[in-house]
Scaffold this active site. Sequence first.
Site, PDB file in Angstrom:
ATOM      1  CB  SER A 126      17.761   9.408  -5.838  1.00  0.00           C
ATOM      2  OG  SER A 126      16.663  10.294  -5.981  1.00  0.00           O
ATOM      3  CE  LYS A 162      20.395  10.953  -2.927  1.00  0.00           C
ATOM      4  NZ  LYS A 162      19.104  11.545  -2.917  1.00  0.00           N
ATOM      5  NE  ARG A 198      12.749  14.720  -6.717  1.00  0.00           N
ATOM      6  CZ  ARG A 198      12.585  15.013  -5.419  1.00  0.00           C
ATOM      7  NH1 ARG A 198      13.531  14.742  -4.549  1.00  0.00           N
ATOM      8  NH2 ARG A 198      11.464  15.581  -5.004  1.00  0.00           N
ATOM      9  N   GLY A 222      18.337   1.831  -0.776  1.00  0.00           N
ATOM     10  CA  GLY A 222      18.659   2.842   0.257  1.00  0.00           C
ATOM     11  C   GLY A 222      17.607   2.835   1.356  1.00  0.00           C
ATOM     12  CG  HIS A 223      13.642   4.127   0.481  1.00  0.00           C
ATOM     13  ND1 HIS A 223      13.516   4.142  -0.884  1.00  0.00           N
ATOM     14  CD2 HIS A 223      13.486   5.410   0.879  1.00  0.00           C
ATOM     15  CE1 HIS A 223      13.276   5.373  -1.304  1.00  0.00           C
ATOM     16  NE2 HIS A 223      13.265   6.173  -0.254  1.00  0.00           N
ATOM     17  CG  MET A 247       8.596  11.362   0.487  1.00  0.00           C
ATOM     18  SD  MET A 247       8.436  12.961  -0.294  1.00  0.00           S
ATOM     19  CE  MET A 247       9.771  12.886  -1.464  1.00  0.00           C
ATOM     20  N   GLY A 248       8.074   6.573  -0.337  1.00  0.00           N
ATOM     21  CA  GLY A 248       7.756   5.414  -1.175  1.00  0.00           C
ATOM     22  C   GLY A 248       8.663   5.295  -2.378  1.00  0.00           C
ATOM     23  CD  GLN A 252       9.177  16.141   1.901  1.00  0.00           C
ATOM     24  OE1 GLN A 252       8.733  15.775   2.986  1.00  0.00           O
ATOM     25  NE2 GLN A 252      10.278  15.605   1.389  1.00  0.00           N
TER      26      GLN A 252
HETATM   27  P1  AMP Z   1      12.675   9.722   0.548  1.00  0.00           P
HETATM   28  O1  AMP Z   1      11.713   8.624   0.257  1.00  0.00           O
HETATM   29  O2  AMP Z   1      13.467  10.163  -0.630  1.00  0.00           O
HETATM   30  O3  AMP Z   1      12.042  10.856   1.318  1.00  0.00           O
HETATM   31  O4  AMP Z   1      13.756   9.096   1.528  1.00  0.00           O
HETATM   32  C1  AMP Z   1      13.383   8.467   2.720  1.00  0.00           C
HETATM   33  C2  AMP Z   1      14.617   8.176   3.534  1.00  0.00           C
HETATM   34  O5  AMP Z   1      15.496   7.340   2.781  1.00  0.00           O
HETATM   35  C3  AMP Z   1      15.419   9.444   3.901  1.00  0.00           C
HETATM   36  O6  AMP Z   1      15.889   9.315   5.228  1.00  0.00           O
HETATM   37  C4  AMP Z   1      16.549   9.409   2.907  1.00  0.00           C
HETATM   38  O7  AMP Z   1      17.714  10.065   3.367  1.00  0.00           O
HETATM   39  C5  AMP Z   1      16.791   7.907   2.778  1.00  0.00           C
HETATM   40  N1  AMP Z   1      17.481   7.606   1.530  1.00  0.00           N
HETATM   41  C6  AMP Z   1      17.122   7.977   0.267  1.00  0.00           C
HETATM   42  N2  AMP Z   1      18.040   7.563  -0.626  1.00  0.00           N
HETATM   43  C7  AMP Z   1      19.006   6.916   0.077  1.00  0.00           C
HETATM   44  C8  AMP Z   1      20.226   6.267  -0.271  1.00  0.00           C
HETATM   45  N3  AMP Z   1      20.651   6.205  -1.537  1.00  0.00           N
HETATM   46  N4  AMP Z   1      20.963   5.717   0.710  1.00  0.00           N
HETATM   47  C9  AMP Z   1      20.553   5.789   2.010  1.00  0.00           C
HETATM   48  N5  AMP Z   1      19.410   6.390   2.404  1.00  0.00           N
HETATM   49  C10 AMP Z   1      18.656   6.941   1.462  1.00  0.00           C
END
Ligand code: AMP
Length: 279
Positions: A188, A152, A190, A35-36, A29-30, A60
């Site tokens: 995160s 995560k 957030r 992590g990303h 989601m950018g 979602q």
């Molecule tokens: P999101 O942008 O929050 O929807 O996350 C996109 C992807 O990044 C999802 O597969 C998450 O599980 C992964 N992700 C988010 N935070 C982390 C993190 N701290 N470590 C590893 N993967 C992450």
Amino acid sequence: MKLVTTRSELSKIQETGLKNNTIGLVPTMGNLHQGHLELVKRSLQRTQKTMVTIFVNPKQFGPNEDFEKYPRTLEADLLKLKELDGADNIVVFAPQSTLEIYPEGFNTTIEVQGLDNLLCGANRPGHFKGVTTVVYQLFKLSGADMAFFGQKDFQQFKIIEKMVHDLSLEIELEMCPIIREPSGLALSSRNQYLSSSEREEARLIKETLDHLKELFLENREKALKKREDILFHEPRWQYLEVLDGSHLTEVSAKTNQVVVAGAFLMGDTRLIDNILFDL
Ligand code: AMP
């Protein structure tokens, strides 16, 4: 690195730049953080071309959730991706409008039943239907051979895995480890909603998960009792569970992997985390 913002640009690039290459998909989601980026790096290692999608998926988010205020930072995200080794092999799909993902009249929902009524699913009705619907659509639009997700969102991974199995989708999934701040707080998008004192206090999330793991390995009864005590004394835990990591059911004699998972409300910010360990 290429940026595409419409479906038609995406199909053009599939005919030219992506054809005859293995494709790895990294849906996000950018507001990209390390992590990303680790997911993207993994995809670059394992496939010839990597498609990173950046789309804040309205389906979602619940009605009272943070869809409107969710951070949208496309320019900064593109810069971070460009700096990666192998960035030439990245295509970013950042739909310019929700209609690129859900065209006018779109009326289909993908729902994996059973795994979605516990943990986050119990607190965010409809959330996982929104996730599986967008992920299915992204699998199809990208034509990916592999997709990379973070541990995560462990429940999300299990649900997507089940969808792939049930619908016989030809895509290989890989779950990548959680990237954390030095305090242990899982990265995160957030986290930026947190004040500095909340961020400091948030280290208790991972510490609690680790503590339950240690207790569990010592004495299961004690760990389950401790879990109840924590939930009773700290109402900010929305849930805190010790479950069979393969099936998200109660731990049983057949369990060989355990997940300790929690969601914690820090002010208005909902933080999730989990740890996995083998028995
Ligand atoms: P999101 O942008 O929050 O929807 O996350 C996109 C992807 O990044 C999802 O597969 C998450 O599980 C992964 N992700 C988010 N935070 C982390 C993190 N701290 N470590 C590893 N993967 C992450």
